[in-house]
Write a protein that holds these residues in place. Sequence first.
Motif, PDB file in Angstrom:
ATOM      1  N   GLU A  60     -21.853  31.665  -4.603  1.00 39.50           N
ATOM      2  CA  GLU A  60     -20.419  31.392  -4.722  1.00 39.50           C
ATOM      3  C   GLU A  60     -19.604  32.219  -3.729  1.00 39.50           C
ATOM      4  OE1 GLU A  60     -19.144  29.032  -6.764  1.00 39.50           O
ATOM      5  OE2 GLU A  60     -21.287  28.596  -6.907  1.00 39.50           O
ATOM      6  N   SER A  61     -20.180  33.353  -3.284  1.00 41.15           N
ATOM      7  CA  SER A  61     -19.384  34.318  -2.526  1.00 41.15           C
ATOM      8  C   SER A  61     -19.809  34.434  -1.075  1.00 41.15           C
ATOM      9  CB  SER A  61     -19.543  35.713  -3.142  1.00 41.15           C
ATOM     10  OG  SER A  61     -18.888  35.782  -4.373  1.00 41.15           O
ATOM     11  N   LYS A  97     -13.117  42.898   3.949  1.00 48.00           N
ATOM     12  CA  LYS A  97     -13.303  42.616   2.523  1.00 48.00           C
ATOM     13  C   LYS A  97     -12.028  42.928   1.722  1.00 48.00           C
ATOM     14  CE  LYS A  97     -14.907  44.052  -1.747  1.00 48.00           C
ATOM     15  NZ  LYS A  97     -14.290  45.059  -2.608  1.00 48.00           N
ATOM     16  N   GLU A 101     -10.049  39.837  -0.303  1.00 44.96           N
ATOM     17  CA  GLU A 101     -10.727  39.614  -1.581  1.00 44.96           C
ATOM     18  C   GLU A 101      -9.839  38.983  -2.649  1.00 44.96           C
ATOM     19  OE1 GLU A 101     -12.324  43.227  -3.076  1.00 44.96           O
ATOM     20  OE2 GLU A 101     -10.423  44.275  -2.944  1.00 44.96           O
ATOM     21  N   THR A 102      -8.520  39.033  -2.462  1.00 45.57           N
ATOM     22  CA  THR A 102      -7.679  38.350  -3.442  1.00 45.57           C
ATOM     23  C   THR A 102      -7.619  36.844  -3.167  1.00 45.57           C
ATOM     24  OG1 THR A 102      -5.761  38.934  -2.113  1.00 45.57           O
ATOM     25  CG2 THR A 102      -6.206  40.323  -4.030  1.00 45.57           C
ATOM     26  N   PHE A 104     -10.327  35.102  -1.385  1.00 50.66           N
ATOM     27  CA  PHE A 104     -11.672  34.504  -1.266  1.00 50.66           C
ATOM     28  C   PHE A 104     -12.674  35.294  -2.093  1.00 50.66           C
ATOM     29  CE2 PHE A 104      -9.399  33.814   2.670  1.00 50.66           C
ATOM     30  CZ  PHE A 104      -9.563  32.454   2.883  1.00 50.66           C
ATOM     31  N   PRO A 105     -13.704  34.612  -2.647  1.00 52.70           N
ATOM     32  CA  PRO A 105     -14.781  35.353  -3.297  1.00 52.70           C
ATOM     33  C   PRO A 105     -15.626  36.038  -2.225  1.00 52.70           C
ATOM     34  CG  PRO A 105     -15.304  33.008  -3.239  1.00 52.70           C
ATOM     35  CD  PRO A 105     -13.930  33.150  -2.662  1.00 52.70           C
ATOM     36  N   VAL A 106     -15.633  37.347  -2.232  1.00 52.08           N
ATOM     37  CA  VAL A 106     -16.403  38.065  -1.203  1.00 52.08           C
ATOM     38  C   VAL A 106     -17.026  39.301  -1.832  1.00 52.08           C
ATOM     39  CG1 VAL A 106     -14.274  39.190  -0.390  1.00 52.08           C
ATOM     40  CG2 VAL A 106     -16.269  39.177   1.093  1.00 52.08           C
ATOM     41  N   ILE A 107     -18.280  39.530  -1.533  1.00 50.99           N
ATOM     42  CA  ILE A 107     -18.942  40.715  -2.083  1.00 50.99           C
ATOM     43  C   ILE A 107     -19.622  41.507  -0.965  1.00 50.99           C
ATOM     44  CG2 ILE A 107     -19.314  39.927  -4.452  1.00 50.99           C
ATOM     45  CD1 ILE A 107     -22.127  39.095  -3.673  1.00 50.99           C
ATOM     46  N   SER A 140     -20.840  31.034   2.162  1.00 50.80           N
ATOM     47  CA  SER A 140     -20.942  30.767   0.728  1.00 50.80           C
ATOM     48  C   SER A 140     -21.152  29.277   0.479  1.00 50.80           C
ATOM     49  CB  SER A 140     -19.633  31.186   0.055  1.00 50.80           C
ATOM     50  OG  SER A 140     -18.612  30.286   0.424  1.00 50.80           O
ATOM     51  N   GLN A 142     -18.820  27.536  -0.904  1.00 53.73           N
ATOM     52  CA  GLN A 142     -17.480  26.953  -1.025  1.00 53.73           C
ATOM     53  C   GLN A 142     -17.334  25.776  -0.036  1.00 53.73           C
ATOM     54  OE1 GLN A 142     -15.176  28.304  -3.226  1.00 53.73           O
ATOM     55  NE2 GLN A 142     -16.648  29.842  -3.882  1.00 53.73           N
ATOM     56  N   THR A 146     -12.422  25.932   2.905  1.00 58.06           N
ATOM     57  CA  THR A 146     -12.443  27.356   2.535  1.00 58.06           C
ATOM     58  C   THR A 146     -13.130  28.189   3.622  1.00 58.06           C
ATOM     59  OG1 THR A 146     -12.522  26.712   0.209  1.00 58.06           O
ATOM     60  CG2 THR A 146     -13.098  28.991   0.704  1.00 58.06           C
TER      61      THR A 146
END
Length: 264
Positions: A60-61, A97, A101-102, A104-107, A140, A142, A146
């Motif tokens: 997902e990320s 990051k 991060e607010t 996009f899903p990012v880790i 990801s 997405q 995205t």
Amino acid sequence: MITFACFVPHSPLLIPEIGRDNLDKLSKTREAYQHLAYELYAAKPDVIIIVSPHIDLREESFVINQQPQLKVNFKKFGDLVTNLEFENDLGFGYQIKESIETSFPVILFAQEELDYGSGVPLYHLTKNLPKVKIVSIGYSNQDNQTHLDFGRAIKEQINKSNKRVAVVASGDLSHRLHKDSPGGYSPAGQDFDQTIIKLLNEKKVDEIVSLDSKFVEEAGADQCGFRSLLILLGIIKSINYRSEQLSYESPFGIGYLVQNFEIQ
Ligand SMILES: [Zn+2]
């Protein structure tokens, strides 16, 4: 500022120790890589952002590697000789990051050994740049838009930094070009590769983004280069660049495109 951008394939057979007798079949790609290496050297990058499809951690990320030292080897492919080491630009990766991060899903994750999708391009492009730092990014699951937006958000951070940044998007095109292709044959394979080549040369980014995901999947292009390319296009879309195809070949039924995006 962005000083260099390219899209390149990552067949391990492009590594001399692995390719051996197959190297001649990839001569166009290798020549194109040599040309790019020269251009990259001339662009004097402080850091290379490399986007690869083959980082293990992804779903997902989006992912950014935060291991301080990064290593490239091809032991998995029987090459016990090649060993490269790079310093990770941890601060820049973290800045990216934090800033996105607010939206996009990012880790963050940490992995010393880079995947071959990152390793093959770095092997060819950094021979004369031993001190260049790396930011390693994985895409990801997405949707297309995205990925484009993610690239645009990275571009804002590049502009805020005072670094000279090169962007390398790693990926192969269709895996279904011939009957002996890894994914078997589909007529969508040739269609996809020719469509991408045409749209890239004409800089029709929006048309690339809106390609039907069923078509991309049928062409065997959804798990490799397509989303790397979308991130790259997001990064360069609103800047002035010249899109130049350096090579395309498919000796093993997979589309290998080398495209230079010369920043004006
Ligand atoms: Zn791949």
